[in-house]
Design an enzyme around this catalytic site. Structure first.
Site, PDB file in Angstrom:
ATOM      1  CD  GLU A  26     -14.391 -30.563 -37.991  1.00  0.00           C
ATOM      2  OE1 GLU A  26     -15.178 -30.564 -38.958  1.00  0.00           O
ATOM      3  OE2 GLU A  26     -13.844 -29.541 -37.535  1.00  0.00           O
ATOM      4  CE  LYS A 160     -10.994 -21.042 -40.643  1.00  0.00           C
ATOM      5  NZ  LYS A 160     -11.838 -21.873 -39.756  1.00  0.00           N
TER       6      LYS A 160
END
Length: 309
Positions: A26, A160
């Protein structure tokens, strides 16, 4: 219906035509995820790791309105330094093309473009997920729905701890996306090796993962796979320390009214500030670790794909 194909670099066109192992990367980590020059150094370092492990890196982005797979050094430099570059999810690609914009591609946009190009394996830091309080806000990352419709194996370090990890795993189950942890039964939480939740499956070698990919696609599921690769022990941050830091950063974002596309870049920058650079170091190491595993999976998968074709 004939689908649009991204523009491939010469190296990428030759590699894909030959059935060589390729790993997609990405570009929001370059445009929005890290400060300069760490972003450029990391991008180049990750590409090197992939080559050292037998595969060819394919950094993906939108460059002046054109979908691009495989970038040259000067293009990476421009993405790393330019200030006016937008962040594009899969839903944003068409508008970025119309406007002639350059854009860093998120996990969902990168998956989409990799699939259009014929790339099967994608390495990233972490994926988005279900945010806490999503039962009121409906804040669920497009990364998860893209995994449910695109045949790409995404190698990441989990999600996360700002996210609702339990709901994220439930949503992936609803999307029929297998969650495979590499070398462990625990689902990792990006900066830490354990989230307190178990992955669906444990596989211990890149070859096993490649075979699982091949069989998964042979079943005609039409979905991707999430390969959860824990951050190396030496680079992991203490759970209590990073969880408290993330909570402080989220509180700061709430007080400033920061949300949606601006939230993740703000949080990463704020967490890096609060940890005095330790989170950035951990982020760089986990991305390289994921690239290493992704390359090995791609190398093992390439002959299986050739045999299928």
């Amino acid at each position: 219906m004939t689908l649009m194909k991204p523009r491939l670099s010469r190296e990428m066109a030759e590699a894909i035509a030959a059935g060589s192992p390729v790993v997609a990367l990405e570009s929001t980590i370059i445009t929005h995820g890290m400060p300069y020059p760490a972003n450029l150094e990391t991008a180049l370092g990750v590409e090197t790791v992939i080559r050292e492990n037998g595969a060819i890196p394919a950094t993906i982005a939108v460059v002046k309105g054109e979908l691009r797979v495989g970038l040259e050094h000067d293009e990476l430099e421009e993405l790393a330094q330019s200030k006016g570059i937008v962040k594009a999810s899969g839903r944003d690609l068409a508008v970025a093309m119309i406007r002639g914009q350059s854009a860093g591609t998120t996990v969902s946009a990168t998956m989409l473009m990799a699939d259009l190009a014929g790339i099967d394996v994608f390495a990233t830091g972490g994926v988005g997920g279900v945010h806490r309080g999503a039962e009121q806000t409906f804040d669920i990352s497009a990364d998860l729905t893209e995994l449910g419709r695109t045949k790409t194996a995404v190698v990441c370090a989990g999600v996360k701890s700002i996210l609702d990890i339990a709901k994220t795993l439930e949503y992936l189950e609803t999307q029929r996306v297998p969650v495979i942890a590499y070398g462990t039964e625990d689902f990792p939480a990006f900066f830490t090796r354990r989230s307190g939740f178990k992955a669906d499956h444990r596989l211990d070698t890149p070859e096993e993962i490649a075979k699982a990919m091949w069989l998964h696609h042979q079943l005609g599921t039409g979905t991707g796979l999430l390969i959860a690769n824990p951050i190396p022990e030496a680079s992991a941050l203490a759970p209590d320390f990073i969880d408290g830091t993330i909570a402080d950063a989220v509180r700061d974002a709430d007080e400033r009214g920061i949300d949606r596309k601006e939230l993740t870049p703000f949080l990463l920058a704020r967490i890096n500030e609060l940890t005095k650079g330790e989170s950035l170091k951990a982020n760089i190491e986990l991305v390289k670790n994921n690239a290493r595993l992704a390359a090995r999976i791609a190398v093992a998968y390439a002959p299986l794909k050739k045999a299928r074709n």
